[in-house]
Structures are given as structure tokens and as C-alpha cells.
Design a protein around this motif. Structure first.
Motif, short mmCIF file in Angstrom:
data_model
loop_
_atom_site.label_atom_id
_atom_site.label_comp_id
_atom_site.label_asym_id
_atom_site.label_seq_id
_atom_site.Cartn_x
_atom_site.Cartn_y
_atom_site.Cartn_z
N ALA A 1 0.74 -1.36 -0.01
CA ALA A 1 0.05 -0.12 0.14
C ALA A 1 0.94 1.28 -0.07
CB ALA A 1 -0.95 -0.15 1.15
N VAL A 2 1.84 1.26 0.79
CA VAL A 2 2.72 2.38 0.90
C VAL A 2 3.43 2.54 -0.63
CG1 VAL A 2 5.10 3.30 1.55
CG2 VAL A 2 3.37 2.47 3.21
N HIS A 3 3.83 1.55 -1.28
CA HIS A 3 4.64 1.56 -2.55
C HIS A 3 3.77 2.09 -3.49
CE1 HIS A 3 7.26 0.63 -6.02
NE2 HIS A 3 6.30 0.05 -6.22
N PHE A 4 2.32 1.56 -3.64
CA PHE A 4 1.66 2.13 -4.92
C PHE A 4 0.97 3.48 -4.46
CE2 PHE A 4 1.75 -2.28 -5.81
CZ PHE A 4 1.97 -2.20 -7.21
N LYS B 1 1.12 5.92 -11.40
CA LYS B 1 -0.07 5.58 -10.91
C LYS B 1 -0.70 4.53 -11.39
CE LYS B 1 0.55 8.80 -7.62
NZ LYS B 1 1.33 8.44 -6.49
N VAL B 2 -1.11 3.21 -10.58
CA VAL B 2 -1.82 2.15 -11.00
C VAL B 2 -2.96 1.96 -10.12
CG1 VAL B 2 -1.77 -0.45 -11.44
CG2 VAL B 2 0.47 0.87 -11.83
N GLU B 3 -4.29 2.38 -10.62
CA GLU B 3 -5.41 2.64 -9.71
C GLU B 3 -5.81 1.43 -9.19
OE1 GLU B 3 -8.02 5.12 -7.71
OE2 GLU B 3 -6.20 5.58 -8.72
N TYR B 4 -5.77 0.26 -9.96
CA TYR B 4 -6.25 -1.10 -9.40
C TYR B 4 -5.58 -1.47 -8.24
CZ TYR B 4 -7.04 -5.91 -8.99
OH TYR B 4 -7.41 -7.06 -8.41
N ALA B 5 -4.06 -1.37 -8.59
CA ALA B 5 -3.15 -1.77 -7.46
C ALA B 5 -3.53 -0.82 -6.18
CB ALA B 5 -1.78 -1.70 -7.69
N HIS B 6 -3.43 0.30 -6.42
CA HIS B 6 -3.88 1.22 -5.09
C HIS B 6 -4.89 0.86 -4.48
CE1 HIS B 6 -4.03 4.74 -2.70
NE2 HIS B 6 -4.92 4.98 -3.47
N LYS B 7 -5.83 0.71 -5.14
CA LYS B 7 -7.31 0.46 -4.26
C LYS B 7 -7.20 -0.99 -3.82
CE LYS B 7 -10.44 3.15 -7.24
NZ LYS B 7 -11.71 3.19 -8.17
N ARG B 8 -6.50 -2.00 -4.44
CA ARG B 8 -6.62 -3.33 -3.67
C ARG B 8 -5.73 -3.19 -2.40
NH1 ARG B 8 -6.54 -8.51 -3.49
NH2 ARG B 8 -4.70 -9.96 -3.09
N TYR B 9 -4.68 -2.84 -2.63
CA TYR B 9 -3.75 -2.81 -1.38
C TYR B 9 -4.38 -1.89 -0.12
CZ TYR B 9 -0.56 -5.88 -3.68
OH TYR B 9 -0.05 -6.78 -4.24
N GLN B 10 -5.01 -0.71 -0.61
CA GLN B 10 -5.54 0.26 0.49
C GLN B 10 -6.75 -0.69 1.33
OE1 GLN B 10 -5.26 3.61 1.42
NE2 GLN B 10 -3.08 3.10 0.64
N ILE C 1 0.17 5.36 5.57
CA ILE C 1 -0.52 4.40 4.76
C ILE C 1 -2.13 4.45 4.01
CG2 ILE C 1 -1.32 1.94 4.26
CD1 ILE C 1 0.62 1.31 6.60
N LEU C 2 -2.94 4.91 4.99
CA LEU C 2 -4.39 5.08 4.94
C LEU C 2 -4.84 6.46 5.23
CD1 LEU C 2 -5.58 1.96 6.77
CD2 LEU C 2 -5.31 2.15 4.38
N GLY C 3 -4.02 7.71 5.41
CA GLY C 3 -4.43 8.76 5.69
C GLY C 3 -4.59 9.49 6.88
N ASP C 4 -4.54 10.73 7.00
CA ASP C 4 -4.52 11.32 8.51
C ASP C 4 -5.51 10.92 9.18
OD1 ASP C 4 -1.68 12.39 7.58
OD2 ASP C 4 -2.75 14.42 7.22
N ASP C 5 -6.70 10.74 8.93
CA ASP C 5 -7.86 10.35 9.44
C ASP C 5 -8.21 8.90 9.98
OD1 ASP C 5 -8.51 9.80 7.04
OD2 ASP C 5 -10.51 10.78 7.21
N ALA C 6 -7.25 8.12 9.23
CA ALA C 6 -7.37 6.63 9.45
C ALA C 6 -7.73 6.12 10.97
CB ALA C 6 -6.18 6.08 8.79
#
Length: 225
Positions: free
Chosen positions: A108-111, A118-127, A169-174
Motif C-alpha cells: 500500500a505504501v509503495h503504490f 499510478k496504478v489505480e487497481y493496485a492502489h485500491k486493492r492494497y488500500q 498508509i491510509l491517511g491522516d484520519d485513518a
């Protein structure tokens, strides 16, 4: 004992054990952004070319979770009781971190931050998978102080190493989604041993930027492509 490390999550959780157990060790910095992990001296310690690793006399151990198991069994510290049920929980939850929380968080960090395109599918999957794993961990902590119950163990150390990265990884509000993981993160992070472990990297000079040269060293598939 020689401890090969940098400031990333996996070495930091091993540093936490070393500090908690008050073991004497020689820190050996490995700067992965300049290629130290691929130098012959380090590959002789860990053929996989990743930190952390330890050399304890004539014994070499690599992979952070293997190191935690080795050190806990060597010292008898930060383990649950020896009954089969407790041991089964130890192995199950340690492997949950080792094969789930850690790898999915890392990807998730990598993508999100370091992929050159930017690979949207990979980003969404690992998030999604990273959030799913922390949701499971948060539920586990709903009715127990530590992951295995009332006793602080290497499983908590393993989780803490990666939990420190949740906002990155997941954002400041995670954190609002994982209040129990946040409680564990904060409690461990306030321990003097954790403060020392997190500060270990600051005693050494590591390359501070992820530039094209660092990407070429760390992500060798780019050069192959």
C-alpha cells in the motif's frame, strides 16, 4: 550480537525487542536507498537482501518475525504461557502480522507513495486489504488489553512496528477507524524501550530522499523493464 537495520517498520520492531530485553547489540546501518542491502557483506548475512538481520555468535537469523521468535525463545521473554492454546494463538497472530499486515501495508505504501506510475487497481486493492487487516486487528483488541490477552508479547511488538505507519498508509484520519489499535500503538510507543527503538535511526545518516537513483536501486524491476 550484530543487528543490521534501518528505520523502516520491520527493523524497528526488532529494535523494540532488543531494547525491551536489554540485550547488548551492535547496530549496523543498512541504507537501502543507496544499495547497501545488495553488497556482498550483507548478502552473506541475508541472501534475500532485506533488513533486518541479526548475527548472534555463529547463528544468523533474517526476517523480522523469525528474529522475534528466535530472541523470545532464547531469552524466555515476551511470550505467552506455554500451554498449547496460547502457543497456537501466538503463532496464528504473529503470522497474521507477518503474512498480512506487513506485506499489504508495504505494498500500500509503495503504490500510494513511491510507484513511478499510478496504478489505480493496485492502489485500491492494497488500500482495501490494509484497512481490512487493521479492522480485524482492531476487533481482536476490543475485549483484551494486548493481542494475546493480558500479556505484552512479540505479537504486539510486530503489530506496533507497522501500526506506526497507519496515517502514512491510509491517511491522516485513518486512526478514527481503529481506536483499539491506536490505543495499543500509543501505549507501546510511550514505553522507554520503544522511544529508544524509534530513535535508533537518528544516530546514523541515511539517504533522506527517494530520487531516481534510489528507485533504481530499490526497485530493480524498473531497470529490467
Amino acid at each position: 550480537m550484530k543487528f543490521y537495520f534501518n528505520g523502516s517498520p520491520n527493523p524497528t520492531k526488532v529494535a523494540l525487542f532488543l531494547e525491551e530485553a536489554e540485550l547488548e547489540y551492535e547496530p549496523i546501518p543498512v541504507d537501502t536507498r543507496t544499495g547497501d542491502q545488495f553488497k556482498p557483506d550483507f548478502l552473506a548475512v541475508n541472501p534475500n537482501g532485506k533488513v533486518p538481520a541479526i548475527v548472534d555468535g555463529d547463528i544468523t537469523v533474517f526476517d523480522s518475525n523469525a528474529i522475534l521468535l528466535y530472541l523470545s525463545e532464547k531469552t524466555g521473554k515476551f511470550l505467552p504461557s506455554a500451554d498449547p492454546k496460547a502457543r497456537a494463538e501466538l503463532f496464528s497472530w504473529l503470522m497474521f502480522v507477518a503474512t498480512g499486515v506487513g506485506p499489504f501495508s508495504g505494498q500500500a505504501v509503495h503504490f500510494k507513495h513511491f510507484a513511478p506510475e499510478k496504478v489505480e487497481y493496485a492502489h485500491k486493492r492494497y488500500q482495501f486489504e490494509t484497512e481490512r487487516h487493521y479492522t480485524i486487528l482492531d476487533a481482536r483488541l476490543t475485549d483484551r488489553h494486548f493481542i494475546l490477552g493480558d500479556r505484552y508479547t512479540i505479537v504486539d511488538m510486530a503489530a506496533w512496528g507497522w501500526a506506526r505507519m497507519v496515517p502514512f498508509i491510509l491517511g491522516d484520519d485513518a486512526w478514527r477507524k481503529f481506536p483499539n489499535v491506536k490505543r495499543l500503538h500509543d501505549e507501546i510507543g510511550a514505553r522507554p524501550a520503544a522511544v529508544r527503538a524509534a530513535a535508533l535511526k537518528d544516530k546514523y545518516t541515511f539517504k533522506p530522499v527517494m530520487d531516481d537513483e534510489a528507485r533504481a536501486v530499490m526497485f530493480k524491476h524498473l531497470a529490467r523493464a
